[in-house]
Each structure stands twice: as structure tokens, then as C-alpha cells.
Motif scaffolding. Sequence first.
Motif, PDB file in Angstrom:
ATOM      1  N   SER A  92      -6.594  13.258  -6.613  1.00 30.12           N
ATOM      2  CA  SER A  92      -7.057  13.276  -5.221  1.00 30.12           C
ATOM      3  C   SER A  92      -6.469  12.104  -4.445  1.00 30.12           C
ATOM      4  O   SER A  92      -6.108  12.262  -3.270  1.00 30.12           O
ATOM      5  CB  SER A  92      -8.580  13.297  -5.161  1.00 30.12           C
ATOM      6  N   CYS A  93      -6.349  10.928  -5.079  1.00 32.98           N
ATOM      7  CA  CYS A  93      -5.750   9.788  -4.366  1.00 32.98           C
ATOM      8  C   CYS A  93      -4.269  10.051  -4.085  1.00 32.98           C
ATOM      9  O   CYS A  93      -3.772   9.741  -2.993  1.00 32.98           O
ATOM     10  CB  CYS A  93      -5.914   8.509  -5.166  1.00 32.98           C
ATOM     11  N   ALA A 344      -1.745   3.166  -8.141  1.00 34.88           N
ATOM     12  CA  ALA A 344      -1.884   2.392  -6.904  1.00 34.88           C
ATOM     13  C   ALA A 344      -0.624   1.580  -6.645  1.00 34.88           C
ATOM     14  O   ALA A 344      -0.152   1.480  -5.506  1.00 34.88           O
ATOM     15  CB  ALA A 344      -3.094   1.475  -6.998  1.00 34.88           C
ATOM     16  N   LEU A 345      -0.052   1.006  -7.715  1.00 35.04           N
ATOM     17  CA  LEU A 345       1.136   0.178  -7.529  1.00 35.04           C
ATOM     18  C   LEU A 345       2.332   1.025  -7.091  1.00 35.04           C
ATOM     19  O   LEU A 345       3.107   0.599  -6.225  1.00 35.04           O
ATOM     20  CB  LEU A 345       1.444  -0.569  -8.829  1.00 35.04           C
ATOM     21  N   PHE A 346       2.477   2.230  -7.639  1.00 35.05           N
ATOM     22  CA  PHE A 346       3.562   3.105  -7.184  1.00 35.05           C
ATOM     23  C   PHE A 346       3.428   3.385  -5.686  1.00 35.05           C
ATOM     24  O   PHE A 346       4.414   3.343  -4.943  1.00 35.05           O
ATOM     25  CB  PHE A 346       3.543   4.436  -7.945  1.00 35.05           C
ATOM     26  N   LEU A 347       2.201   3.658  -5.239  1.00 31.55           N
ATOM     27  CA  LEU A 347       1.987   3.968  -3.825  1.00 31.55           C
ATOM     28  C   LEU A 347       2.229   2.736  -2.965  1.00 31.55           C
ATOM     29  O   LEU A 347       2.857   2.804  -1.902  1.00 31.55           O
ATOM     30  CB  LEU A 347       0.566   4.493  -3.614  1.00 31.55           C
ATOM     31  N   LEU A 348       1.741   1.572  -3.432  1.00 32.20           N
ATOM     32  CA  LEU A 348       1.902   0.350  -2.650  1.00 32.20           C
ATOM     33  C   LEU A 348       3.373  -0.026  -2.528  1.00 32.20           C
ATOM     34  O   LEU A 348       3.851  -0.424  -1.461  1.00 32.20           O
ATOM     35  CB  LEU A 348       1.114  -0.785  -3.292  1.00 32.20           C
ATOM     36  N   VAL A 349       4.112   0.120  -3.640  1.00 32.68           N
ATOM     37  CA  VAL A 349       5.537  -0.214  -3.597  1.00 32.68           C
ATOM     38  C   VAL A 349       6.266   0.679  -2.606  1.00 32.68           C
ATOM     39  O   VAL A 349       7.176   0.235  -1.900  1.00 32.68           O
ATOM     40  CB  VAL A 349       6.152  -0.107  -5.015  1.00 32.68           C
ATOM     41  N   ASP A 350       5.821   1.929  -2.534  1.00 31.14           N
ATOM     42  CA  ASP A 350       6.438   2.830  -1.558  1.00 31.14           C
ATOM     43  C   ASP A 350       6.170   2.337  -0.137  1.00 31.14           C
ATOM     44  O   ASP A 350       7.068   2.336   0.702  1.00 31.14           O
ATOM     45  CB  ASP A 350       5.884   4.241  -1.758  1.00 31.14           C
ATOM     46  N   VAL A 458       6.719   1.091  13.272  1.00 26.80           N
ATOM     47  CA  VAL A 458       5.423   1.335  13.883  1.00 26.80           C
ATOM     48  C   VAL A 458       4.514   2.196  13.012  1.00 26.80           C
ATOM     49  O   VAL A 458       3.512   2.703  13.465  1.00 26.80           O
ATOM     50  CB  VAL A 458       5.581   2.004  15.276  1.00 26.80           C
ATOM     51  N   LEU A 459       4.888   2.360  11.748  1.00 26.48           N
ATOM     52  CA  LEU A 459       4.025   3.120  10.845  1.00 26.48           C
ATOM     53  C   LEU A 459       2.633   2.504  10.804  1.00 26.48           C
ATOM     54  O   LEU A 459       2.498   1.299  10.656  1.00 26.48           O
ATOM     55  CB  LEU A 459       4.603   3.086   9.433  1.00 26.48           C
ATOM     56  N   SER A 460       1.633   3.337  10.918  1.00 24.60           N
ATOM     57  CA  SER A 460       0.293   2.787  10.827  1.00 24.60           C
ATOM     58  C   SER A 460      -0.005   2.506   9.372  1.00 24.60           C
ATOM     59  O   SER A 460       0.193   3.357   8.507  1.00 24.60           O
ATOM     60  CB  SER A 460      -0.712   3.772  11.408  1.00 24.60           C
ATOM     61  N   VAL A 461      -0.445   1.296   9.114  1.00 26.04           N
ATOM     62  CA  VAL A 461      -0.584   0.897   7.722  1.00 26.04           C
ATOM     63  C   VAL A 461      -1.884   1.421   7.124  1.00 26.04           C
ATOM     64  O   VAL A 461      -1.966   1.699   5.945  1.00 26.04           O
ATOM     65  CB  VAL A 461      -0.464  -0.634   7.613  1.00 26.04           C
ATOM     66  N   THR A 466      -4.875   4.022   2.584  1.00 29.18           N
ATOM     67  CA  THR A 466      -6.181   4.568   2.202  1.00 29.18           C
ATOM     68  C   THR A 466      -6.241   4.884   0.715  1.00 29.18           C
ATOM     69  O   THR A 466      -7.178   4.493   0.021  1.00 29.18           O
ATOM     70  CB  THR A 466      -6.473   5.872   2.978  1.00 29.18           C
ATOM     71  N   SER A 467      -5.170   5.572   0.233  1.00 35.11           N
ATOM     72  CA  SER A 467      -5.245   5.989  -1.168  1.00 35.11           C
ATOM     73  C   SER A 467      -5.104   4.797  -2.108  1.00 35.11           C
ATOM     74  O   SER A 467      -5.717   4.789  -3.175  1.00 35.11           O
ATOM     75  CB  SER A 467      -4.203   7.056  -1.471  1.00 35.11           C
ATOM     76  N   VAL A 468      -4.285   3.780  -1.698  1.00 36.13           N
ATOM     77  CA  VAL A 468      -4.180   2.582  -2.542  1.00 36.13           C
ATOM     78  C   VAL A 468      -5.552   1.934  -2.649  1.00 36.13           C
ATOM     79  O   VAL A 468      -6.000   1.529  -3.739  1.00 36.13           O
ATOM     80  CB  VAL A 468      -3.168   1.581  -1.939  1.00 36.13           C
ATOM     81  N   ILE A 469      -6.248   1.851  -1.497  1.00 34.79           N
ATOM     82  CA  ILE A 469      -7.549   1.197  -1.501  1.00 34.79           C
ATOM     83  C   ILE A 469      -8.577   2.028  -2.278  1.00 34.79           C
ATOM     84  O   ILE A 469      -9.406   1.476  -2.996  1.00 34.79           O
ATOM     85  CB  ILE A 469      -7.992   0.905  -0.048  1.00 34.79           C
TER      86      ILE A 469
END
Lengths: 513, 109
Positions: A92-93, A344-350, A458-461, A466-469
Amino acid sequence: MMNHIVIFPVMLPLLAGILLLLLPKRKLPLKRAISLSLVMLQVVTAGFLLGAVNSGDILAYALGNWSPPFGIVLVADRLAAWMLIVTALVASCALLYAIRGTDKNGVHFHTLFQLQLFGLNGAFLTGDLFNLFVFFEILLLASYSLLLHGGGRLKTKAGLHFVVINLVGSTLFLFAVGILYGLLGTLNMADLAVKVVSVAAEDVALIYTAGLLLFAVFALKAALLPLYLWLPAAYAHTTATVAALFAIMTKVGAYCILRVYTLIFGAQAGPVANLIEAWLLPLALMTLIVGVFGTLASTRMRQQVAYLVITSVGTLLTAFGMNTESGIAAGLYYLPHSTFTTAALFLLVDCIANRRNVMDDQFEPGPIIQQHRLLGALFFVLAILIAGMPPLSGFIGKFLILNAALAHSALWWIMGIVLITSLFTLIALARGGSMLFYRAQSPHICDVDLSTDVPRGVLSVTGELTSVICLLALSIGLVIYAGVITDYTTAIADQLLQPEAYIQSVLNMEVNQ
Amino acid sequence: MELLIAIIVGVLTACGVYLSLRGRTFPVVLGLTFLSYAVNLFLLIMGRLTIGSPPIISENVMHYADPLPQALVLTAIVISFGMTAFVIVLSLKAFLEMGNDQVDGKHKP
């Protein structure tokens, strides 16, 4: 009705996949809504199943009412429910991240995603060895397509290697299944566990071969040394969502090792008892060492995270390799932790790489990242989680593993290697983090012209993170409810090491006519 | 008969292993196909080789042929057929994207 809950985790993604296939391409918002709500429904179902098996009941479900060992059974015990809930949460994340845009790269992303979950859930629930092979093929075929999703030269090359090695693995699986069927005349896992005890003396060597062949297949799926070489390239070059979902894929191998080598070739297996005990622990420790070398030598962040997946597999299988109740329980606590954090780290690195323009995720000084404080803080927390520093779940997981190792004869090997590799993981992550965040130059010094690439700036962070968090919150949940969860994982280990209950509930199940 | 089948499985597997270790994608695909032929044959004979015995329970019959390996083999054939199709398309894609059919994607000098 209560009994049918066992098949829900398999049916839901299958039907969802078919439904999504029928929807036209332009109805992407509808597809996203259906896909996400069905994955959420799977979380609920898995939670419900977890509650149903919590008391120690083992729910067996005979497909088509064919009584075992002749028909195929789905079996939900504590371990299966635990794996299902971890899978559903990670999925789901990952999906939450995908619906922000990466699912547009290809037409059938959501269908493939659901079919991947179909394969994963089926592999966790099935009680039949050949059926396990079939579910493996389903999850692999979905994963091949997901891996190549979006296309690109490097993706194709990594994907080709991944596909070929897994096809060889499938062939080995079939050879092992063939030998077991030829000698024991059954493929139901509970029935195999009964029959393997009384195997004729001249067949022991063949059963041994089949058991080790199966181990090779599962080790390939789990990326155990020396069969890990496909993983770094495949995980590093695919999209972040897919890599995050694949964080659970290596755990399928670990799950199968745990299931098959406690149930069929466990302590009760007579002539082939504890078949892989001599192999698993040394290989897991060596995997840990090689994985850490990989993290130290990585030149890109995604590659480093891929090697972190290998170290997490090494740690996990070290825990399972101890073959004690406390070891398995510690491993099962570490399993969701490592899955959530690597995803989470894969998503954050992206997120980070998207903000570095042409520097992408290379370990070279690049432009200052927008929102670097927030991203840096998240990276810091995740690095602490992965390296196993107190006070987060990584520490608790590694502490439990080392605590379990105290009673093991290879204590010093386990202690030394796990602690030293943790230190090196920390060094590697510190090096990566300081390169990305501290050694960044301001945009005008950097030779890259940022003004040409405004849309990325200008990507909204908040949406992206959300999914990382969410994944971080899950890891923190593992810390807060550590007591409850370790009680549960101890109960899982207890159930696994006494396979009689599993065998009885499968073979003596009453089939309603 | 057993010896003949065993030799066939062995030769097919040996060819499969040799070809799947080659450096170009076409021999690798052929090797994987050989391996799946070998394993399908292997699965089929796991029900033992019997002649003239029925797979269905009936009176006055003492020996039965095992019907299950045929079901297993059918599943295995379908899966390996699908996988072969997939790997052929993938290697074609790799050939078009990388400009050569080396497995590692590098040009030979």
C-alpha cells in the motif's frame, strides 16, 4: 464464511488485476482508486486473518473441497498471516507513491502490481509444494514486467539477467519437486513431512539432493551468497515503486527457507533432520560481509540501497540459521523492519535523485537539494534505522538477534560479523549522506543550469513523502509495540518448531461435502 | 527403457546447461528451452514407466499408471512455454536497445 477468509488474500488481487485489465487506458484515476482501495482492503483482510490465527489455530482451506493430501490446500498459520500483513502494508505504501506519476510509464502497471501481490500472497498461503512453484512463477512473471516497467537500456539489461537466472531457478525447483514426488508420492507439505520420516535408507541421498536443490532455489530468491549477483543491478535500475515493492521479494525466499526447513526437513525429519543447518548460517554471515562491501563500494545511492537489501537478507537468515526459537523470533521481528526501511529508503532516494537533476543519485557533489532539511532529516532517521543504532527498530531487531546468538555455539562469529558489518553500514551511509547533503554546491556554482529544469524544482514534497513517512511510522510502530510484536513472533517460532499441529490440522481437516 | 530415458534427460540437461552459459542471448534462450524439455521429461517419468496400465480406478486391475505427473507436466509445459515466449521478446528488445545480442550488452571488439 469464517473459513473462507483464508482464500481472500489470494482472490482479492487476482480479481482486482482482472478488473483493472478490463478498464480502458484513459480511466487512470479510476484505476488508481480501485487499485489503492483493494490494496487497503488486503491490509484489512490480512489484519483480520492475523486476528483469526493469533490464538494458535491453523486454518486450512481445501480448494474445490478436495480433501488433502489429494487436493491443494491453503494454510494460514501465524507465520503466513504475519507475512501477508507485512506484504500488504509495504504494497500500500509503494502504491501510494506510484499513483503520484510513475504508474503512467506503462499501460498495465496496476494490473501487474495486483498480480504480483496475487503471487506473493499465494506463495505465503499455499500448503502444496507444486502450488508454491506455480505461485512463484506468477509472482516472477509479474515482477519481470514490473522490473522492465518504463523501459530503458539499463533496465532491459538488468531485467534480462534477472529473467534468465530465475528461469534456471524454476527449472531446478521442478527437478527438486520431481525427485520428491517420485520418492515420496506426494507434494502436500504436511504429507511430505510425514512421509520423509520413514524414507527408505537407499533413498536418503536422493531426498537430501532434492532438499538442497530446493535450498538453492530459495537462496536464489532470497539473494543469498553466491546467488545474489542479479539483485544489485535489477533493484538499482528499476523504478522506486517497484524497488520498494521488491523489498518483500527477497523475503519470499527467506519465508520459504523457514517454512520448508522447519516443516519438511525440520528437527523431526528423521534421516534428513535439520538438512541445511550446516549451510545456512555460514552462507548468511558471508552474505552479510559481501553485502557490506557492496554498500561501501557503491558509486550510486540506489546501488547502495540495493546492497543494503542484501545485508538485510544476510542478517535475517543469520537469525533463521540459528534454528532456535529465540533466533527465529528475532528474525521475524527484523523482517518487517528491514522490509519497511529498505522500501522507504528506495522511495526517499528517488525523491532526492529527482531534485539533483543530471547528478541523479551519483555520489558526487551536486546542486543543493530543495527542501534539503526535511529530506536530510528523513535520510538521517532511515540511516539510523538501517544501521541498527538505538533507539529505533533496527537496534531492537539486531539486539534480539545477538541476544538469541548468546546460546549458540557460533556466538563469536555471529556477534563479530553482525556488529562489524553494522559499523561499516553506518560508515557507508554516513559517506553517502554527507556527499548528498553536506558537499552540495549552490546552484550557480554548479555547472548544471537549473533554470532549464524548472518543473522538477517545484515538485511538492509533501505528496511524495507521504509514503516514506507512512513506512517510517510503521517502523516506529514496531518500536512502540515491540513487546506485543516480540510476543507474537515468539509464538510464530514456537508454532514453527512444533510442526505436528500444522500437519494434524492439514491432514485431519474435515471437508464439507 | 529407464536407461534410455535417463540418458535423454541427462543429455538434454547437459546441452541446456552448456547453452545457457553462452555469451549471446539466442543460445541462452535455446539453453533454457532445453532445460525445460529435460525437466518436463524428468517430471513425466517420476510416475514410473508403465505400459498398458490404466490411470483410472476400475475393477480387475492390479497396477495403475500414476496420473498426477501428467498433470504436473502439463502445468510445467504451459508455464515454461509462456516464460520462453517472454524471454524471446525480452532478448529481442535487448538486442534492439543495446545494438548487439551479447548477454552483458557489451560490443565485442
